[in-house]
Write a protein that holds these residues in place. Structure first.
Motif, mmCIF file in Angstrom:
data_model
loop_
_atom_site.group_PDB
_atom_site.id
_atom_site.type_symbol
_atom_site.label_atom_id
_atom_site.label_comp_id
_atom_site.label_asym_id
_atom_site.label_seq_id
_atom_site.Cartn_x
_atom_site.Cartn_y
_atom_site.Cartn_z
ATOM 1 N N UNK A 1 5.356 -3.573 7.708
ATOM 2 C CA UNK A 1 5.549 -2.294 8.374
ATOM 3 C C UNK A 1 5.475 -1.159 7.370
ATOM 4 N N UNK A 2 5.218 0.037 7.884
ATOM 5 C CA UNK A 2 5.174 1.219 7.031
ATOM 6 C C UNK A 2 6.490 1.970 7.137
ATOM 7 N N UNK B 1 8.707 5.877 5.559
ATOM 8 C CA UNK B 1 8.682 7.100 4.755
ATOM 9 C C UNK B 1 9.165 6.833 3.336
ATOM 10 N N UNK C 1 3.924 7.756 2.260
ATOM 11 C CA UNK C 1 4.017 6.582 3.134
ATOM 12 C C UNK C 1 3.888 5.317 2.285
ATOM 13 N N UNK D 1 4.761 13.887 2.661
ATOM 14 C CA UNK D 1 4.184 12.976 3.651
ATOM 15 C C UNK D 1 3.991 11.582 3.065
ATOM 16 N N UNK E 1 0.858 -1.180 0.000
ATOM 17 C CA UNK E 1 0.000 0.000 0.000
ATOM 18 C C UNK E 1 0.887 1.219 0.000
ATOM 19 N N UNK E 2 0.460 2.284 -0.651
ATOM 20 C CA UNK E 2 1.243 3.522 -0.642
ATOM 21 C C UNK E 2 0.298 4.705 -0.773
ATOM 22 N N UNK E 3 0.724 5.863 -0.319
ATOM 23 C CA UNK E 3 -0.112 7.059 -0.420
ATOM 24 C C UNK E 3 0.759 8.297 -0.521
ATOM 25 N N UNK E 4 0.304 9.227 -1.356
ATOM 26 C CA UNK E 4 0.971 10.529 -1.462
ATOM 27 C C UNK E 4 2.424 10.453 -1.873
ATOM 28 N N UNK F 1 12.061 -1.975 8.142
ATOM 29 C CA UNK F 1 11.206 -2.087 9.326
ATOM 30 C C UNK F 1 10.359 -3.353 9.270
ATOM 31 N N UNK G 1 13.112 2.149 3.784
ATOM 32 C CA UNK G 1 12.884 2.184 5.239
ATOM 33 C C UNK G 1 11.797 1.184 5.612
ATOM 34 N N UNK H 1 3.806 0.958 2.581
ATOM 35 C CA UNK H 1 3.732 -0.196 3.480
ATOM 36 C C UNK H 1 4.230 -1.433 2.752
#
Lengths: 194, 352
Positions: free
Chosen positions: B285-286, B288, B270, B268, B260-263, B296, B292, B272
């Motif tokens: 995990x999510x 930036x 993010x 901002x 999943x991803x947004x923006x 995580x 990363x 996942x």
């Protein structure tokens, strides 16, 4: 706290939603869109915290008004100066700016507090489906439309139309497509601005 | 008397301080005829004097009245709910530096130390005893609580718990700071932590190992509640370790996928990432950035394997913990050994 940091980042991330306004009532659509702008669909929602998402509305030129609203629904505006009042019917406003009716219906749906202007900045309106890449790439999900879109007559094939059972045939001299808008209205006192 | 009045109101706001209080000790308001206007100037002067002089010197509790050392030591044991013998507890609170300072003071006064001995024993022996017991028990408790945790992580958590920082925090919160007999004041962290271990050693001497261990569990291991254990042990290459672990278990290699991803085009953004092995989700995990998030997610997978993920059972305390079977001896699996065997196997595979 590395793990907690990314969890926080994810919790406060702003999602970008796509909403297709083609053949949708702008007033009912506003009810659907505004909770996303406010972030009311999130468990962390609080009226004073700024946790809303972005909504990209496309095809606003194709919105649908119920009944005779294009003609009868009127938008009002006052500049604040004496004689600054102006009004225009919905079709006129739509003619000036095809995103304006949608914008006004969402704006009037949000409560008039200090957050309203900020929430409106996260509403991205486009008259058609041509969106700049930098906006389309942000989108990760879409909002369900508020009403089913009916198939238009010209979208059926010739065969389907001819095969559809008919009670009678139109006489040959009957003019089927003769409706034109009457332009007998008076010129508005002042041009509807903004 | 005025000085004590000033001291008690120093923390208050200035304006509130200058308003003469009409509330008596009984908590009832008293009627007063008129406003004593001289009080404002008087209290202001006192306040300014206090500011000029600076804060009062920190003093040991024993310098104030109503201090009975023997009663305090007795109360200390009762507060913890333990039966200490008076001698061992007194020895636990006596630091070497105190005995040396006391002997020097007596020598200055011309008293012969050999003929009139102090009769005090210092706590170094008890400290050592307590340290051994606490250290052994912490490791055993962690091993039996987390049988799949890597030995490196257990050692890292153990080191955190046995650090001066943690132990001095515990010691100062159970009132050891006031009871300690040592030459440094305010007491240093290392002195406080040693003294706590001496108390553990004293309990072991008096009541046996079991009782001392339960004290360690209730006071030291309870510090882990609500802590992010993965933070205490930093993995440099989580994905490499994950590959080694999965390989040793005969499972498929880890496969990171973007869930999943947004923006993406905003600051901002993010992402996942989920990590799959044999089409089974083993961690997510999510982050930036994708890198990363992947890192995580690998850490999350390791956490879940070690049984310290967010969905796992909390640590057991109280009577439940007494029933636990402790594993003192066999160490847990080592992450470094796993990595080495994995690398060796990779080399063999590439050669053949």
């Amino acid at each position: 706290m590395a793990t907690q940091r990314v969890l926080q980042w994810r919790a406060f991330a702003r999602t970008w939603w796509l909403y297709d306004a083609a053949n949708q009532c702008p007033f009912v659509s506003a009810y659907r869109v505004v909770p996303y702008l406010q972030g009311k669909h999130k468990p962390i929602f609080h009226p004073l915290s700024d946790v809303g998402d972005h909504v990209v509305v496309i095809n606003t030129k194709d919105i649908a008004m119920q009944a005779d609203y294009w003609r009868t629904f009127t938008f009002f505006h006052h500049t604040g100066y004496p004689g600054g009042f102006s009004k225009a019917s919905a079709w006129r406003v739509h003619e000036i700016d095809p995103t304006r009716v949608m914008q006004l219906s969402v704006y009037s749906r949000i409560k008039g507090n200090l957050l309203r202007k900020g929430l409106m900045r996260r509403l991205h309106l486009f008259p058609d489906d041509k969106i700049p890449d930098e906006i389309l790439e942000n989108v990760s999900d879409q909002i369900r439309q508020v009403q089913p879109v009916a198939k238009r007559l010209d979208q059926y094939s010739e065969e389907e139309v001819t095969e559809f059972p008919k009670f009678f045939d139109w006489p040959e001299d009957f003019v089927k497509d003769g409706y034109k808008r009457h332009m007998t209205r008076k010129k508005p006192k002042r041009r509807y601005t903004v | 008397m005025a000085a004590s009045l000033v001291r008690s109101t120093l923390g208050c706001q200035f304006a509130r301080f200058l308003r003469p209080s009409l509330i008596t000790a009984a908590g009832q308001t008293q009627s007063q005829r008129g406003v004593k206007r001289y009080m404002r100037a008087y209290l202001k002067e006192l306040y300014n004097r206090r500011l000029r002089v600076g804060p009062e010197k920190l003093r040991h509790r024993s310098e104030f009245m109503n201090w009975n050392y023997n009663a305090e030591i007795y109360a200390f044991g009762k507060r913890l709910g333990e039966e200490f013998s008076n001698d061992s507890l007194q020895a636990a609170f006596t630091h070497r530096s105190y005995i040396e300072a006391e002997e020097a003071r007596r020598a200055d006064l011309g008293i012969d130390v050999a003929s009139a001995p102090l009769g005090l024993t210092d706590n170094s022996e008890l400290t050592q005893k307590g340290e051994e017991t606490a250290s052994r028990y912490i490791k055993a408790y962690l091993r039996s609580s987390y049988p799949t945790m890597f030995e490196e992580a257990i050692v890292a958590i153990h080191d955190h718990l046995m650090s001066d920082d943690t132990l001095s925090h515990i010691a100062s919160h159970i009132g050891i700071g006031d009871l300690m007999l040592c030459s440094d004041f305010p007491p240093e962290e290392s002195t406080l932590s040693k003294n706590f271990l001496a108390v553990v050693g004293a309990l072991e001497t008096d009541k046996g190992v079991k009782r001392a261990e339960s004290l360690v569990r209730d006071l030291v291991l309870a510090q882990l509640v609500g802590k992010e254990l993965m933070e205490l042990w930093s993995v440099t290459n989580p994905m490499g370790l994950l590959m080694a672990v999965l390989d040793s278990q005969g499972r498929g290699p880890p496969e990171p996928r973007l869930q999943w991803q947004a923006g993406q085009r905003t600051i901002m953004a993010v992402y996942q990432v989920g990590i799959y092995s044999d089409k089974q989700l083993i961690g997510q995990s999510a982050g930036e950035r994708v890198t990363i998030a992947e890192d995580m997610a690998a850490q999350d997978a390791l956490q879940r394997m070690m049984g310290i993920g967010s969905g796992h059972m909390p640590l057991t305390f109280r009577t439940e913990a007494d029933k636990m079977e402790l594993r003192y001896d066999p160490k847990n699996i080592s992450a470094e050994e796993l990595m080495q065997t994995y690398e060796l196997r990779q080399k063999e595979n590439s050669v053949s």
